[in-house]
Design an enzyme around this catalytic site. Structure first.
Site, short mmCIF file in Angstrom:
data_model
loop_
_atom_site.label_atom_id
_atom_site.label_comp_id
_atom_site.label_asym_id
_atom_site.label_seq_id
_atom_site.Cartn_x
_atom_site.Cartn_y
_atom_site.Cartn_z
N LYS A 23 0.95 -1.19 -0.06
CA LYS A 23 0.03 -0.01 0.10
C LYS A 23 0.86 1.24 -0.09
O LYS A 23 0.76 2.21 -0.90
CB LYS A 23 -1.00 0.01 1.20
CG LYS A 23 -1.95 1.09 1.40
CD LYS A 23 -2.68 1.16 2.59
CE LYS A 23 -1.83 1.90 3.68
NZ LYS A 23 -2.17 2.02 5.04
N ASP A 66 -6.33 0.82 1.02
CA ASP A 66 -6.26 0.84 2.45
C ASP A 66 -7.36 0.57 2.89
O ASP A 66 -8.50 0.16 2.04
CB ASP A 66 -5.92 2.30 2.78
CG ASP A 66 -6.97 3.37 2.42
OD1 ASP A 66 -8.02 2.94 1.91
OD2 ASP A 66 -6.86 4.56 3.00
#
Ligand code: SF4
Length: 167
Positions: free
Chosen positions: A76, A94
């Protein structure tokens, strides 16, 4: 919000990997103590600064695979850095991206990586970075985790989520 407070405090003084990497573990912890998991984060930050100076000439790498070699950087974070700093199409998943895309029926993957792969198939590559922000914004403002504000949602007609909230 917390990270923004901390970086505003730190970056005017500690604005290079060399300067930041010269701190001791205790000094780094004192800098970020108001952040959750500060002990582990301080360790990663120092490891990252040392690797940047020793292996990368203090330049943040511009490809996702190399970015993930930095301590504390997962898929991420690597995606966010590549897309924001280097304009490389990437779709970081996320908690907001995960929740909103699942409620909207755009993804079924059980983890962020599987979700990222599904979204990449249905969203045009040139929109990946924007889509990341759109999902986050929608998740923060409207499609909130506990009580989504479905009454004011622009995609309420299309959304298949069974537990919509119209309170
Ligand atoms: S209708 Fe409700 S659950 Fe569906 S995307 Fe909008 S806010 Fe989220």
């Amino acid at each position: 919000e917390r990270v923004n407070v901390i970086t505003a405090r730190m970056f005017p003084r500690l604005n290079t990997p060399e300067k930041m990497g010269a701190l001791t573990q205790e000094e780094m912890e004192a800098e970020i103590r108001d952040c959750g998991l500060y002990h582990a984060k301080a360790k990663n930050l120092l490891g990252m600064c040392h690797m940047l100076t020793q292996r990368f000439n203090s330049v943040i790498p511009d490809d996702i695979k190399t970015l993930m070699e930095l301590p504390g950087v997962g898929q991420k974070t690597a995606n966010v850095i590549a897309s924001i700093i280097y304009n490389i199409p990437a779709l970081a998943v996320d908690t907001h991206v995960f929740r909103v895309s699942h409620r909207l029926g755009l993804a079924k993957g059980k983890d962020p990586l599987a979700t990222e792969k599904e979204l990449e198939k249905i969203i045009p590559r040139e929109k990946w970075s924007d889509a990341h922000h759109w999902f986050i914004w929608h998740g923060r403002k409207i499609c909130k985790a506990r009580k989504p504000l479905c009454r004011g949602c622009v995609v309420v007609e299309e959304c298949p989520f069974k537990e919509k909230n119209f309170e």
